[in-house]
Design an enzyme around this catalytic site. Sequence first.
Site, short mmCIF file in Angstrom:
data_model
loop_
_atom_site.label_atom_id
_atom_site.label_comp_id
_atom_site.label_asym_id
_atom_site.label_seq_id
_atom_site.Cartn_x
_atom_site.Cartn_y
_atom_site.Cartn_z
N ASP A 83 -8.71 -1.02 13.59
CA ASP A 83 -8.51 -1.30 12.17
C ASP A 83 -9.82 -1.79 11.58
OD1 ASP A 83 -5.49 -1.85 10.66
OD2 ASP A 83 -7.31 -2.42 9.57
N ASN A 118 -3.55 7.29 12.03
CA ASN A 118 -2.56 6.80 11.06
C ASN A 118 -3.16 6.05 9.88
OD1 ASN A 118 0.17 5.47 10.32
ND2 ASN A 118 -1.12 3.73 10.92
N TYR A 160 -4.22 11.64 -2.84
CA TYR A 160 -3.37 11.27 -1.70
C TYR A 160 -2.55 12.48 -1.25
CZ TYR A 160 0.09 8.69 1.07
OH TYR A 160 0.90 8.25 2.09
N LYS A 201 -2.89 14.59 2.30
CA LYS A 201 -1.80 14.71 3.27
C LYS A 201 -1.46 16.18 3.54
CE LYS A 201 -1.32 10.31 3.99
NZ LYS A 201 -1.78 9.72 5.26
N THR A 230 7.34 -1.20 3.29
CA THR A 230 6.19 -2.02 3.66
C THR A 230 6.03 -3.13 2.61
OG1 THR A 230 4.79 -0.51 2.44
CG2 THR A 230 4.96 -0.12 4.79
N1 LIG Z 1 4.32 3.25 3.62
C1 LIG Z 1 4.82 4.42 3.24
O1 LIG Z 1 5.79 4.50 2.47
C2 LIG Z 1 4.22 5.70 3.80
C3 LIG Z 1 4.91 6.91 3.63
C4 LIG Z 1 4.35 8.09 4.13
C5 LIG Z 1 3.12 8.03 4.77
N2 LIG Z 1 2.47 6.85 4.92
C6 LIG Z 1 1.18 6.86 5.63
O2 LIG Z 1 1.30 6.07 6.78
C7 LIG Z 1 0.04 5.52 7.13
C8 LIG Z 1 0.17 4.02 7.30
O3 LIG Z 1 0.68 3.48 6.10
P1 LIG Z 1 1.21 1.98 5.95
O4 LIG Z 1 2.20 1.97 4.88
O5 LIG Z 1 1.56 1.44 7.29
O6 LIG Z 1 -0.14 1.30 5.38
P2 LIG Z 1 -0.70 -0.18 5.49
O7 LIG Z 1 -1.56 -0.38 4.28
O8 LIG Z 1 0.40 -1.17 5.76
O9 LIG Z 1 -1.64 -0.11 6.79
C9 LIG Z 1 -2.78 0.70 6.82
C10 LIG Z 1 -3.79 0.09 7.78
O10 LIG Z 1 -4.95 0.94 7.79
C11 LIG Z 1 -6.11 0.14 7.75
N3 LIG Z 1 -7.21 0.89 7.15
C12 LIG Z 1 -7.37 1.24 5.85
N4 LIG Z 1 -8.54 1.86 5.68
C13 LIG Z 1 -9.14 1.91 6.90
C14 LIG Z 1 -10.37 2.43 7.37
N5 LIG Z 1 -11.25 3.00 6.54
N6 LIG Z 1 -10.67 2.31 8.68
C15 LIG Z 1 -9.79 1.71 9.53
N7 LIG Z 1 -8.62 1.19 9.14
C16 LIG Z 1 -8.30 1.30 7.84
C17 LIG Z 1 -5.72 -1.07 6.91
O11 LIG Z 1 -6.58 -2.17 7.14
C18 LIG Z 1 -4.27 -1.30 7.34
O12 LIG Z 1 -4.20 -2.21 8.42
C19 LIG Z 1 -0.92 5.94 6.02
O13 LIG Z 1 -1.62 7.10 6.43
C20 LIG Z 1 0.02 6.26 4.87
O14 LIG Z 1 -0.54 7.17 3.97
C21 LIG Z 1 3.00 5.68 4.45
#
Ligand SMILES: NC(=O)c1ccc[n+]([C@@H]2O[C@H](COP(=O)([O-])OP(=O)(O)OC[C@H]3O[C@@H](n4cnc5c(N)ncnc54)[C@H](O)[C@@H]3O)[C@@H](O)[C@H]2O)c1
Length: 261
Positions: A44, A92, A160, A164, A195
């Site tokens: 992270d 992720n 975004y 994706k 979240t």
């Molecule tokens: N939450 C949703 O509803 C949802 C739905 C579909 C897809 N997603 C995808 O799931 C994945 C995780 O989402 P989430 O909701 O758990 O997000 P989140 O914001 O809770 O967690 C994302 C993590 O990625 C880290 N991060 C961000 N930029 C970074 C970088 N440049 N290098 C390293 N780490 C980095 C952040 O510090 C954080 O800990 C993402 O790709 C998101 O697009 C989320």
Amino acid sequence: MTDQTPVCRRLVGRTAVITGAGSGIGLATARRLASEGANVVCADIDETAGKAAAAEVGGLFVKVNVTDPDEVEALFKAAFDTYGSVDIAFNNAGISPPDDDSILTTGLDAWKRVQEVNLTSVYLCCKAALPYMQRQGKGSIINTASFVARMGAATSQISYTASKGGVLAMSRELGVQFAREGIRVNALCPGPVNTPLLKELFAKDPERAARRLVHVPVGRFAEPDEIAAAVAFLASDDSSFVNAADFLVDGGIAGAYVTPL
Ligand SMILES: NC(=O)c1ccc[n+]([C@@H]2O[C@H](COP(=O)([O-])OP(=O)(O)OC[C@H]3O[C@@H](n4cnc5c(N)ncnc54)[C@H](O)[C@@H]3O)[C@@H](O)[C@H]2O)c1
């Protein structure tokens, strides 16, 4: 889990690299894969959150900006040097910033930033993980896309969504290219997940939540644990014939026309 919950130990001796392991889906997955016996490498950009995740699951923390090729190389090398293999890559980490909105108002800066973190990062992580998996003759790569890669939204986040879509197409192509080397590559497409960010947004604006929930057949958003369970399946040999898939975990959103009242 209750005392009666059967314990699944499908990943004993496997090493999993998880980007974005400090929060949300990544954190839930770190917990789940560790509970199934995997060595977990928590990557992270957020040092505090990443370290806490690694400490909780007894894994290794590596601070990485997933847009930096050298740091990504170093991440997978650290996993291999510490645990002796790279069996699972859960690519992720991703962002969805507020300045990525309608195409009419989204500037090139926001467009490029989101493409870098959400799409270029997946290219870099796959490129770094694949040689280890080729040498082992096995591996499972899971790239986080989203249901928005499959469906249009009138509430656009243009970069975004495009990023994706790119993750989806790239994962499919890699799954096909490396299948005969024992490597599977799948795109995980979560629906909206409960979240902290989403909760805060919708607590402030219930109309926004209602507008989305009406499209979800099951009538609620996913919990991070439910997404983690799907990742554990894709990481394990239970999914040995699942490859190059758009793996939807969306409560039926993408299949719905009319939903229950
Ligand atoms: N939450 C949703 O509803 C949802 C739905 C579909 C897809 N997603 C995808 O799931 C994945 C995780 O989402 P989430 O909701 O758990 O997000 P989140 O914001 O809770 O967690 C994302 C993590 O990625 C880290 N991060 C961000 N930029 C970074 C970088 N440049 N290098 C390293 N780490 C980095 C952040 O510090 C954080 O800990 C993402 O790709 C998101 O697009 C989320």
